[in-house]
Design a protein around this motif. Structure first.
Motif: not given
Length: 392
Positions: A346, A349-350, A363, A366-367
């Protein structure tokens, strides 16, 4: 009538003959592969092979353009260029050109490419010659090696052009090069491209018929500050500033380093770095200041520069020669800001807008928590509310 036929046959025979590789006129071509300034054969080459790769406008097809310097005989009506692909007549040449592709940077599994036509261009002002070939968009997956991350396909090409004594398999010179093109998975749009030529010194002794153990012309060192007198690998976090020293290690390459590019690579990553500052005031090295723009696990930083007799751009005479490259050893990761451990999926990705393809499931989980951050809280709150009413 017989005399006419015999005459035509003789004419065809004469015009189809090639210059022997041992002919002194062939030396006019072979000397173009010589070194620029050093009689002992070390250092940069006059021919200064390089190139670039780009997506064709409004297309997913990719155009690869190779370039070399023909400064000595550019305007000679007979001995310009090298091969027929330069627009020459066969009888004025002693070399044949072949294009090869491979599946890795060991260059150990050659396949001759015959279905991608090679075209030529010239730059009269700078006395450069070009070879170009185009890879159709629907053939990127079959012609190139594919890696990916969550949002992008990264196509890697490993190629070489080789010059042979005409009509034989005797290699005279080989130019190896790599390139990458990045495509957005969702839209198919082009994201970025990178081209890396390998110098003659880095591939010395290599031929398409055998694997090639390349040798980098430069090293990349982690500096502790902009003076680059001390070196240490930093504990990098997103947005940290850091300094690299690219330093020539090949004998005879006493040139300034110009046109420097830096790339973050590894584990499905290929991102061009934004350079904050460059100091190339000393021959044989360049000090590069950067800011960590990514959070990623398994990172190798690569740099390329061009050898030049001046610190600036070429004006009237040839001042730029071979492109040289180097890379750091892989670092474990570049962490998220304030983090003590390598980034989670995550956090990748951020920071980047995408994440490693190795951790897609993590992810998504987590998303889901990000999309519904308070679902567990509301459930717990509801439970205590009901319990309170039951007690009352």
């Amino acid at each position: 009538m017989k005399l006419i036929i015999i005459g035509l046959c003789l004419l065809i025979l004469v015009t189809s003959q090639r210059i022997s590789i041992n002919d002194q006129n062939c030396n006019k071509y072979l000397q173009k592969f010589g070194t620029a300034n050093n009689p002992d054969g070390t250092g940069a080459t006059k021919i200064a092979f390089t190139g670039d790769v780009a997506f064709i406008t409004n297309s997913t097809s990719v155009k690869v353009k190779l370039r070399y310097s023909d400064v000595d005989l550019f305007n000679d009506p007979t001995y310009f260029g090298l091969v027929q692909e330069d627009g020459k007549k066969a009888e004025t040449t002693c070399l044949d050109l072949k294009l090869w592709k491979f599946t890795s940077n060991t260059y150990s599994d050659p396949v001759q490419v015959t279905d991608l036509p090679i075209t030529n261009e010239n730059n009269n002002q700078k006395q450069w010659r070009y070879y170009s070939f185009t890879i159709p968009g629907d053939q990127l997956g079959s012609k190139l090696v594919v890696t990916q991350n969550s949002a992008q396909f990264i196509y890697k090409g490993y190629f070489a052009i080789a010059y042979y004594a005409a009509g034989t398999d005797q290699v005279q010179y080989t130019f190896y090069f790599e390139f990458q093109v990045t495509v957005d998975k969702a839209s198919g749009a082009s994201v970025d491209t990178a081209f890396k030529p390998l110098s003659q010194s880095s591939t010395l002794g290599c031929t398409p018929s055998a694997s090639c153990n390349t040798k980098a012309d430069t090293v990349l060192k982690w500096c502790t500050d902009l003076t680059c007198t001390k070196f240490s690998t930093p504990d990098l976090h997103l947005n940290d500033q850091f300094v690299l020293l690219q330093q020539v290690t090949t004998l005879g390459m006493d040139y300034y380093l110009v046109g420097t590019e830096v790339w973050y690579t590894g584990n499905g990553l290929n991102k061009k770095a934004i350079i904050i500052s460059i100091n190339n005031s000393k021959k044989g090295q360049v000090i590069i200041q950067l800011k960590a723009e990514i959070a990623w696990t398994g990172v190798t930083i690569k740099a390329t520069s061009t050898l030049s007799t001046t610190q600036g751009r070429r004006i009237l005479v040839q001042t730029t020669f071979d492109t040289v490259s180097g890379e750091t050893e892989e670092i474990t990761c570049i962490k998220a800001e304030g983090a003590d451990t390598c980034p989670t999926c995550q956090q990748e990705k951020n920071a980047n807008g995408f994440y490693s393809d190795n951790c897609k499931g993590d992810v998504e989980e987590e998303d889901d928590e990000v999309k519904h951050p308070s679902s567990n809280g509301f459930t717990l709150f509801g439970f205590f509310t009901l319990l309170l009413f039951a007690i009352i």
